[in-house]
Write a protein that holds these residues in place. Structure first.
Motif, short mmCIF file in Angstrom:
data_model
loop_
_atom_site.label_atom_id
_atom_site.label_comp_id
_atom_site.label_asym_id
_atom_site.label_seq_id
_atom_site.Cartn_x
_atom_site.Cartn_y
_atom_site.Cartn_z
N ARG A 149 -8.56 12.14 -18.26
CA ARG A 149 -7.89 13.78 -17.91
C ARG A 149 -7.87 14.52 -17.32
O ARG A 149 -8.81 15.28 -18.52
CB ARG A 149 -6.31 13.47 -19.09
CG ARG A 149 -5.29 12.11 -18.68
CD ARG A 149 -4.55 12.28 -17.23
NE ARG A 149 -3.24 11.32 -17.86
CZ ARG A 149 -3.31 10.25 -17.97
NH1 ARG A 149 -5.23 9.69 -16.98
NH2 ARG A 149 -2.71 8.97 -17.71
N VAL A 203 -7.88 19.21 -19.96
CA VAL A 203 -7.45 19.69 -21.32
C VAL A 203 -7.98 20.36 -22.13
O VAL A 203 -9.22 20.59 -21.92
CB VAL A 203 -7.51 17.98 -21.95
CG1 VAL A 203 -7.64 17.23 -23.21
CG2 VAL A 203 -7.37 16.39 -20.93
N TYR A 260 -1.98 8.76 -22.00
CA TYR A 260 -1.15 9.60 -21.99
C TYR A 260 -0.22 10.71 -22.53
O TYR A 260 -0.84 11.21 -23.00
CB TYR A 260 0.60 8.38 -22.41
CG TYR A 260 1.62 8.41 -22.84
CD1 TYR A 260 2.89 9.32 -21.49
CD2 TYR A 260 2.30 8.74 -23.93
CE1 TYR A 260 4.09 9.32 -21.35
CE2 TYR A 260 3.92 9.32 -24.00
CZ TYR A 260 4.29 9.31 -22.04
OH TYR A 260 6.01 10.11 -22.32
N ARG A 261 0.27 11.79 -21.18
CA ARG A 261 0.58 12.84 -21.32
C ARG A 261 1.77 13.65 -21.09
O ARG A 261 2.09 12.89 -20.69
CB ARG A 261 -0.77 14.31 -20.86
CG ARG A 261 -0.59 15.70 -20.91
CD ARG A 261 -0.90 15.99 -20.60
NE ARG A 261 -1.70 15.76 -18.81
CZ ARG A 261 -3.52 16.51 -18.17
NH1 ARG A 261 -4.42 16.80 -19.35
NH2 ARG A 261 -3.72 16.15 -17.49
N ASP A 262 2.38 13.81 -22.39
CA ASP A 262 3.25 14.11 -22.38
C ASP A 262 4.04 15.29 -23.23
O ASP A 262 3.44 15.19 -24.51
CB ASP A 262 4.85 12.95 -23.63
CG ASP A 262 6.12 13.34 -23.07
OD1 ASP A 262 6.92 13.62 -21.86
OD2 ASP A 262 6.50 13.10 -24.13
N LEU A 281 -1.49 14.55 -26.18
CA LEU A 281 -1.87 13.66 -25.62
C LEU A 281 -2.75 12.33 -26.13
O LEU A 281 -2.46 12.56 -27.39
CB LEU A 281 -3.06 14.07 -25.31
CG LEU A 281 -4.28 13.36 -24.23
CD1 LEU A 281 -4.31 12.81 -22.58
CD2 LEU A 281 -5.69 14.17 -24.60
N GLU A 335 3.13 8.92 -15.78
CA GLU A 335 3.84 10.06 -16.62
C GLU A 335 5.24 10.61 -16.05
O GLU A 335 5.68 10.92 -16.83
CB GLU A 335 3.26 11.23 -16.93
CG GLU A 335 1.61 10.15 -17.98
CD GLU A 335 0.51 11.44 -18.24
OE1 GLU A 335 0.36 13.05 -17.32
OE2 GLU A 335 -0.98 10.76 -18.78
#
Length: 355
Positions: free
Chosen positions: A104, A107, A161-163, A167, A211
């Motif tokens: 990703r 970050v 997975y980023r939400d 992370l 995502e």
């Protein structure tokens, strides 16, 4: 076999076929058409010869000059390679046994934004770990940040997975366990905290998260495709998308990738490596419906066989890949060692009459 939309769980995976009348023989299913594309490029081979070594790729897209984007890929016997889109090796870092890889951009790593690369560390077969690296996009080199624990078992699949600013790394073990690890990169050393456990019934590896919809997709190699809620507070129920049926999907079901259409909704496709017959299947993200399948056939750069990992990124990657790029591991690249093939995503869509 029609794709299953929802409701079937991993604990109840057998399809109820009902009673079939002896006087009404089953209709012969229509043949499944498999389209063909050819690769537009390939990477240098991995350093481990005469072995199943190359496995999984990830792509960093250079927003300023997409043709200068980078591929990070595993030699699961030795370490991580960084390639340019010309396929030439830019760097290699010796890490030991790392199986799958994901990354990703943007970050915060130790207070500085960068590109985070994670890999599934198999060095301890009883305890899977997440290995973390920073990718210097100017030099195309990786720097090791350390490892964090995940769950028990041999590390196989890995996806990020980023939400909402958080992370997570999903670790998929050879035994079918899935651990969701919250990553904290604010300090001098990365920290991981196991926040959830999921499971499928047997050996699994490939995973990917959309995502936009918070959906985690997992490939159970001899069974088929499953979908989970990726959110740490989400339901643990596994929803069956498709089973191995020797028509659309052949065992082993391996690498997974999301080919988004760029919208904020659920448009695009889930791309699946149907390793058992050297093909790739597409499922529509909006409703899990089967769309079509294709092979990477012989051409200037050769065909692909027994593909493990794949990656697809839609968007401009320069003149050779104006609509997106697919990277596929080639399990048979004789007489040379294994490598990765580069395919224009537009070629796939045109072959399947989706464009």
């Amino acid at each position: 076999m029609a794709a299953c939309g929802g409701g079937e769980t991993a604990d109840n995976a057998l399809t109820n076929m009902g009673n079939v009348s002896e006087s009404a023989p089953a209709a012969t299913p229509a043949p499944i058409v498999t389209a063909e594309v050819t690769a537009r490029g390939e990477t240098d081979v991995v350093g481990t010869a005469n072995a199943d070594a190359a496995d999984d790729p990830a792509i960093w897209r250079d927003p300023a000059d997409p043709a200068k984007s980078l591929i990070v890929a595993t030699d699961k016997k030795a370490g991580l390679y960084v390639y340019g889109l010309d396929g030439k090796t830019r760097s290699f870092i010796k890490t030991g046994r790392v199986n799958n890889v994901d990354l990703r951009a943007d970050v915060a790593i130790g207070g500085t934004d960068g590109v985070l690369v994670v890999a599934s560390d198999r060095s301890d077969e009883a305890n899977a770990r997440v290995a973390l690296f920073r990718l210097d996009t100017a030099t195309a080199k990786l720097t090791a940040l350390g490892t964090v624990p995940s769950i028990e078992g041999e590390a196989y699949g890995m996806c990020l997975y980023r939400d909402a600013g958080a992370l997570y790394a999903f670790m998929v073990t050879k035994e079918g366990g899935i651990g969701q690890v919250a990553l904290d990169l604010t300090g001098a050393q990365p920290v991981g905290r196991l926040v959830r456990r999921l499971k499928v019934g047997s050996q699994a590896e490939g995973c990917v998260v959309d995502e936009r919809t918070h959906r985690l997709y997992v490939a159970e190699e001899d069974v088929g495709l499953w979908r989970f809620d990726a959110r740490p507070t989400g339901a643990a129920e596994a929803v069956s998308i498709a089973k191995v049926d020797k028509q659309r999907l052949f065992d082993d079901v391996e690498g997974l990738a999301i080919a988004s259409d760029g919208s904020e909704g659920d448009g695009g496709y889930l791309v699946v490596s149907s390793q058992g017959d050297n093909a790739y299947a597409l499922y529509r993200l909006a409703d899990d419906a089967y769309v079509g399948r294709f092979r990477i056939a012989k051409g200037r750069f050769g065909s692909t066989e027994e593909t493990d990992g794949i990656e697809v990124i839609v968007g401009d990657f320069g003149p050779a890949f104006p609509g997106g790029i697919m990277i596929a591991q080639d399990g048979e690249n004789a007489p040379a060692a294994q490598n990765f093939k580069l395919v224009a995503w537009d070629d796939v869509l045109k072959a399947l009459k989706l464009k």
